[in-house]
Enzyme design. Structure first.
Site, mmCIF file in Angstrom:
data_model
loop_
_atom_site.group_PDB
_atom_site.id
_atom_site.type_symbol
_atom_site.label_atom_id
_atom_site.label_comp_id
_atom_site.label_asym_id
_atom_site.label_seq_id
_atom_site.Cartn_x
_atom_site.Cartn_y
_atom_site.Cartn_z
ATOM 1 N N SER A 29 -97.458 -31.102 80.796
ATOM 2 C CA SER A 29 -96.416 -31.272 79.793
ATOM 3 C C SER A 29 -96.060 -29.919 79.172
ATOM 4 O O SER A 29 -96.134 -28.876 79.838
ATOM 5 C CB SER A 29 -96.868 -32.273 78.730
ATOM 6 O OG SER A 29 -95.816 -32.571 77.843
ATOM 7 N N SER A 30 -95.709 -29.907 77.906
ATOM 8 C CA SER A 30 -95.242 -28.693 77.235
ATOM 9 C C SER A 30 -95.237 -28.932 75.739
ATOM 10 O O SER A 30 -95.120 -30.073 75.276
ATOM 11 C CB SER A 30 -93.821 -28.366 77.720
ATOM 12 O OG SER A 30 -93.215 -27.378 76.916
ATOM 13 N N TYR B 185 -85.305 -30.262 78.947
ATOM 14 C CA TYR B 185 -86.670 -30.145 79.453
ATOM 15 C C TYR B 185 -87.659 -30.816 78.503
ATOM 16 O O TYR B 185 -88.519 -31.592 78.931
ATOM 17 C CB TYR B 185 -87.016 -28.672 79.616
ATOM 18 C CG TYR B 185 -88.385 -28.404 80.182
ATOM 19 C CD1 TYR B 185 -88.604 -28.393 81.553
ATOM 20 C CD2 TYR B 185 -89.473 -28.145 79.336
ATOM 21 C CE1 TYR B 185 -89.866 -28.138 82.076
ATOM 22 C CE2 TYR B 185 -90.728 -27.885 79.855
ATOM 23 C CZ TYR B 185 -90.923 -27.883 81.215
ATOM 24 O OH TYR B 185 -92.176 -27.639 81.730
ATOM 25 N N LYS C 23 -90.213 -34.119 79.127
ATOM 26 C CA LYS C 23 -91.665 -34.051 78.999
ATOM 27 C C LYS C 23 -92.177 -35.004 77.913
ATOM 28 O O LYS C 23 -93.292 -35.541 78.018
ATOM 29 C CB LYS C 23 -92.092 -32.614 78.699
ATOM 30 C CG LYS C 23 -91.888 -31.652 79.865
ATOM 31 C CD LYS C 23 -92.759 -32.007 81.057
ATOM 32 C CE LYS C 23 -92.696 -30.945 82.140
ATOM 33 N NZ LYS C 23 -93.588 -31.239 83.281
#
Length: 236
Positions: free
Chosen positions: A140-141, A154, A158
């Site tokens: 993930s982020s 983005y 995620k």
């Protein structure tokens, strides 16, 4: 001292960045590997690197493609099953990153197909070859939980992946499901997110690998983790 195991992992997006760094470390530790990437030439270079240390199967293709996922699942079956699935392959989207009101919806659809739907679809494809207590890492982020201008495409893809991961963990208590923020890294994707900027201050992907190893080889419960915090003993 090198640890040798008979475990098998499938790592997507393994020709560069975090996927490559993790694959190299697992190969050195005796894991059998199945890897993919969209660019066949780069993937072959990676396969040759890994083959010096372990058994590796490299299948070029796009995780968003059902036929490619079926090929990965077949390779996992032929390998005797999976101890780990690492959904690392991701799509950044347009560069420079556009604000949401200007985001091309066809490009956003590609981002969601790669970052959100493909990891679930691949897990569905390999579900019958997952070994008991298998690990699933969905990369993930911090953009999944923080609102950064330009990162709406983005980041939201995620965020959706993280919620899917959380529900998967509840529905499948026999698995260890981890959604993992590797932190900022000095990668091609990071450079594409900040075109023309100097990103040399970002850590190399190798610094996020020990935390991923702790999840793959340890006994941590399902949940969300920051990879570089695991070695510091900071858990949710």
């Amino acid at each position: 001292m090198t640890t040798h195991t008979s475990r098998t992992a499938l790592i997507t997006g393994a020709s560069r960045g975090l996927g490559l760094a993790l694959a190299l470390r697992l190969a050195a530790r005796g894991w059998t590997l199945i890897i993919d990437a969209r660019r066949g030439e780069a993937l072959e270079v990676t396969r040759q690197q890994l083959a010096r240390h372990t058994q590796v199967t490299a299948i070029p293709g796009d995780v968003a493609d059902a036929a490619h996922r079926a090929a990965l699942a077949a390779a996992a079956h032929d390998a005797g099953g999976l101890d780990a699935l690492v959904n690392n392959a991701s799509a950044l989207g347009p560069s420079p990153l556009p604000p949401l009101l200007d985001y091309p919806l066809d490009a956003l659809e590609v981002v969601y197909r790669t970052n959100t739907l493909a990891p679930l679809a691949l897990l569905q494809a390999v579900r019958h070859v997952l070994k008991p207590d298998a690990r699933v890492i969905n990369v993930s982020s911090d953009a999944a939980v923080e609102a950064y201008a330009g990162w709406g495409g983005y980041g939201s893809s995620k965020a959706a992946l993280e919620q899917l991961s959380a529900v998967l963990a509840v529905e499948n208590p026999a698995l260890r499901v981890y959604w993992v923020d590797p932190g900022d890294m000095r990668t091609q994707m990071q450079q594409e997110a900040f075109p023309g900027e100097d990103i040399s201050d970002r850590p190399l992907p190798d610094e996020s690998v020990p935390g991923s190893l702790a999840l793959l080889e340890g006994d941590l419960p399902s949940g969300r983790y920051a990879a570089r915090a695991i070695s510091l003993g900071v858990h949710p």
